[in-house]
Every structure is written in structure tokens, then in C-alpha cells.
Design an enzyme around this catalytic site. Structure first.
Site, PDB file in Angstrom:
ATOM      1  N   ASP A  34       0.863  -1.183   0.000  1.00  0.00           N
ATOM      2  CA  ASP A  34       0.000   0.000   0.000  1.00  0.00           C
ATOM      3  C   ASP A  34       0.898   1.231   0.000  1.00  0.00           C
ATOM      4  O   ASP A  34       2.122   1.114   0.104  1.00  0.00           O
ATOM      5  CB  ASP A  34      -0.942  -0.004   1.212  1.00  0.00           C
ATOM      6  CG  ASP A  34      -2.284   0.654   0.893  1.00  0.00           C
ATOM      7  OD1 ASP A  34      -3.312  -0.063   0.812  1.00  0.00           O
ATOM      8  OD2 ASP A  34      -2.318   1.893   0.709  1.00  0.00           O
ATOM      9  N   ASP A  60       3.898   3.494  -3.968  1.00  0.00           N
ATOM     10  CA  ASP A  60       2.852   4.028  -4.838  1.00  0.00           C
ATOM     11  C   ASP A  60       2.902   3.190  -6.110  1.00  0.00           C
ATOM     12  O   ASP A  60       3.946   3.161  -6.785  1.00  0.00           O
ATOM     13  CB  ASP A  60       3.156   5.501  -5.129  1.00  0.00           C
ATOM     14  CG  ASP A  60       2.170   6.131  -6.106  1.00  0.00           C
ATOM     15  OD1 ASP A  60       1.379   5.394  -6.729  1.00  0.00           O
ATOM     16  OD2 ASP A  60       2.211   7.370  -6.253  1.00  0.00           O
ATOM     17  N   ASN A  87      -5.221  -4.393  -7.100  1.00  0.00           N
ATOM     18  CA  ASN A  87      -6.420  -3.945  -6.397  1.00  0.00           C
ATOM     19  C   ASN A  87      -6.387  -2.467  -6.015  1.00  0.00           C
ATOM     20  O   ASN A  87      -7.431  -1.865  -5.789  1.00  0.00           O
ATOM     21  CB  ASN A  87      -6.591  -4.807  -5.139  1.00  0.00           C
ATOM     22  CG  ASN A  87      -7.625  -4.257  -4.183  1.00  0.00           C
ATOM     23  OD1 ASN A  87      -8.824  -4.474  -4.359  1.00  0.00           O
ATOM     24  ND2 ASN A  87      -7.182  -3.510  -3.169  1.00  0.00           N
ATOM     25  N   TYR A 151     -12.804   6.948 -13.920  1.00  0.00           N
ATOM     26  CA  TYR A 151     -12.825   5.627 -13.271  1.00  0.00           C
ATOM     27  C   TYR A 151     -13.388   4.552 -14.205  1.00  0.00           C
ATOM     28  O   TYR A 151     -12.852   3.445 -14.285  1.00  0.00           O
ATOM     29  CB  TYR A 151     -13.664   5.743 -11.992  1.00  0.00           C
ATOM     30  CG  TYR A 151     -13.708   4.526 -11.110  1.00  0.00           C
ATOM     31  CD1 TYR A 151     -12.663   4.238 -10.235  1.00  0.00           C
ATOM     32  CD2 TYR A 151     -14.827   3.688 -11.110  1.00  0.00           C
ATOM     33  CE1 TYR A 151     -12.722   3.130  -9.399  1.00  0.00           C
ATOM     34  CE2 TYR A 151     -14.891   2.589 -10.274  1.00  0.00           C
ATOM     35  CZ  TYR A 151     -13.836   2.308  -9.420  1.00  0.00           C
ATOM     36  OH  TYR A 151     -13.910   1.216  -8.581  1.00  0.00           O
ATOM     37  N   LYS A 155     -11.449   1.288 -15.461  1.00  0.00           N
ATOM     38  CA  LYS A 155     -11.926  -0.063 -15.144  1.00  0.00           C
ATOM     39  C   LYS A 155     -12.247  -0.861 -16.419  1.00  0.00           C
ATOM     40  O   LYS A 155     -12.125  -2.099 -16.428  1.00  0.00           O
ATOM     41  CB  LYS A 155     -13.141   0.019 -14.212  1.00  0.00           C
ATOM     42  CG  LYS A 155     -12.775   0.492 -12.796  1.00  0.00           C
ATOM     43  CD  LYS A 155     -11.595  -0.273 -12.211  1.00  0.00           C
ATOM     44  CE  LYS A 155     -11.500  -0.192 -10.703  1.00  0.00           C
ATOM     45  NZ  LYS A 155     -10.297  -0.884 -10.183  1.00  0.00           N
TER      46      LYS A 155
END
Ligand code: NAP
Length: 250
Positions: A34, A60, A87, A151, A155
């Protein structure tokens, strides 16, 4: 799955934490990646308390050098990762006419550039071992969602990325699949409720009323699907997009 090593991005919380915990229970050693390594402590502690193996990796995903260093750190600790779960994600919602270039770039950067960098960093281990699994987090927003041009483009891009990985890496024993969640109760959806000024419980109830199974999803619902794609039994399943949304999606 004992002896396999996985890296899960965005695993400090939410869906990523559930995926990391589930894959550890399946027997894999986990790189919990993370932005801030310290934020990964709770996921790492949960895994080790349950008898699994995990280390925290701060990076990052959009930073090439940081991703390379994190994968090397994981390889030094447990061996090179042959399972990658892309993810890590952010939202920067706005209608097109109000969307800034920074918000467009940030979302495309974390999802697409991030998935590219992490997968590229790990692929050599998969090719070397003639075995690998890539699981990418897409979304029902890939089908279009008002206020999310950045987004939904990212995706949808994850789906094309997944199918091309499946074509390129199949002959090395590597599968690539995407999980496309619907509404999952996490900080991400709570932040959306906050932005809209709606109490999170009301937001979830409204979403549930539109979902055929009559409830919103939980992170474990997604972890179950990822576990299937990573498992040995899914070796002939590749290039697929599985909508995990409590009902059908086109
Ligand atoms: P979340 O609770 O917001 O968690 C996302 C995690 O990713 C956070 O820990 C975040 O770190 C991390 N992250 C963000 N940018 C990063 C970067 N550049 N490098 C490394 N890590 C980064 O989100 P979630 O709901 O669990 O979502 C996980 C994935 O599922 C995302 O790809 C999301 O788009 C997808 N998804 C979610 C839903 C849903 O309903 N929740 C639906 C469809 C798809 P910080 O805490 O430091 O920001």
C-alpha cells in the site's frame, strides 16, 4: 497453494485487505502493498496471528522505481511473486465538464499504470516458474457510470489489459482474469456517500434495494472470487471478467 508468493496492492484496508487475508489462509505468503507500509500493519498482523506469512510493502503503484523496489523486497523475503492482485484504487468523481486533468491522470495512473507496473515487475518470476496468476480489479463502472468518466475508462481498461495478458502469458502457464465488483461496503463507497451528503447506512440500503440478492457486497465476497482465480483448479480459466455484483451485468 503452499510455497506460492502473492503481492496484493491496496491491501491496507477494504477489498485488498480481505484478499490478502484470504490468500494467506489459502497458504500463500503475501506482500501486503500500500502507499504507506505502516498502514499495512493491521493486515500483516491479522495474517500472522492466523499462522500465515506476510510482509508490509510501502509503494505508490504508479511509481516505477518504488514498485520495482517493493517486488524485490518481497522476493528477498519469501521468493519472487507469481501471483499479482492489482487492487489499489482511487476515485476522483466529477461530471466531464468539471473534471480536472489532475483527477483524470490520478485515476488512470493508479489503476492502469499501477497494474501495468506491478504486473511487469512480477512477470519474470511467473515466466521463470512457468506458473502464474494475475487478477485485476475492474468494476461494474466499466459499463459506464455517470460522474466517473475517469474511473469507468480505467476499469474498462483493466478488462482489455487482462485479456491481453491472458493472450501473451498463457503459454508460460500464467492466467489473467478480472473481478468486477458491484457495490461493496468499504471506505471507498463510504467516501462516495459522504461526498453526496447521504448517511452511509441509507446509501447502502438504497443500493441494496437495486441489487437482485437484496444486499450490498462485502470485501469477503470479492476475496472468494479472487481465491478461485488464483487456485490451481482455475488453471484453464483465463481472460475472463467475472462480475461479482449480486446480479447479472452485461
Ligand atoms: P479502498 O477501501 O479505498 O482501498 C483502496 C486501497 O488502495 C487503500 O488502502 C489505498 O491506500 C490504496 N491505494 C490507493 N492509491 C494507491 C497507490 N497509488 N498505490 C498503492 N496503494 C494505493 O477501496 P476498495 O473499495 O477496497 O477498492 C479496492 C479495489 O476494488 C479498487 O480497485 C476499486 O476501484 C475496486 N472496486 C471497489 C468497489 C466498491 O464498491 N468498493 C466496486 C468496484 C470496484 P490509502 O488508504 O493510503 O489511500
Amino acid at each position: 497453494m503452499n510455497g506460492r508468493v502473492a503481492v496484493v496492492s491496496g491491501a491496507a484496508r477494504g477489498i485488498g485487505a480481505a484478499v490478502a487475508t484470504r490468500l494467506a489462509a489459502d497458504g500463500l505468503a503475501i506482500g501486503v502493498l500500500d502507499l504507506d507500509a505502516a498502514a499495512c500493519t493491521s493486515t500483516v498482523d491479522a495474517i500472522t496471528a492466523a499462522g500465515g506469512q506476510a510482509i508490509a510493502l510501502g509503494a505508490d503503484v504508479a511509481d516505477e522505481a518504488a514498485v520495482q523496489a517493493a517486488v524485490q523486497q518481497l522476493a528477498d523475503a519469501f521468493g519472487g511473486p507469481t501471483v499479482v492482485v492489482n487492487n489499489a484504487g482511487i476515485t476522483r468523481d466529477n461530471l466531464l465538464f468539471k473534471m480536472s486533468v489532475a483527477d483524470w491522470d490520478a485515476v488512470l495512473g493508479v489503476h492502469l499504470r499501477g497494474a501495468f507496473l506491478l504486473t511487469r515487475a512480477a512477470q519474470a518470476y511467473m515466466v521463470e516458474q512457468k506458473w502464474g496468476r494475475v487478477v485485476n480489479l475492474s468494476s461494474t463502472s466499466a459499463l459506464g457510470n455517470r460522474g466517473q468518466v475517469n474511473y469507468s475508462a480505467a476499469k474498462a481498461g483493466m478488462q482489455g489489459f487482462t485479456k491481453t495478458l491472458a493472450l501473451e502469458l498463457g503459454r508460460f502457464g500464467v492466467t489473467a482474469n478480472a473481478v468486477a465488483p458491484g457495490f461493496i461496503a468499504t471506505d471507498m463507497t463510504e467516501q462516495t456517500a459522504d461526498r453526496l451528503g447521504v448517511p452511509f447506512d441509507d446509501f447502502k440500503a438504497a443500493a441494496a434495494s437495486q441489487i437482485p440478492v437484496g444486499r450490498v457486497g462485502e470485501p469477503a465476497d470479492i476475496a472468494n472470487a479472487v481465491s478461485f482465480f488464483v487456485g490451481e483448479a482455475a488453471g484453464f480459466v483465463s481472460g475472463q471478467v467475472l462480475y461479482v455484483a449480486g446480479g447479472p451485468k452485461d
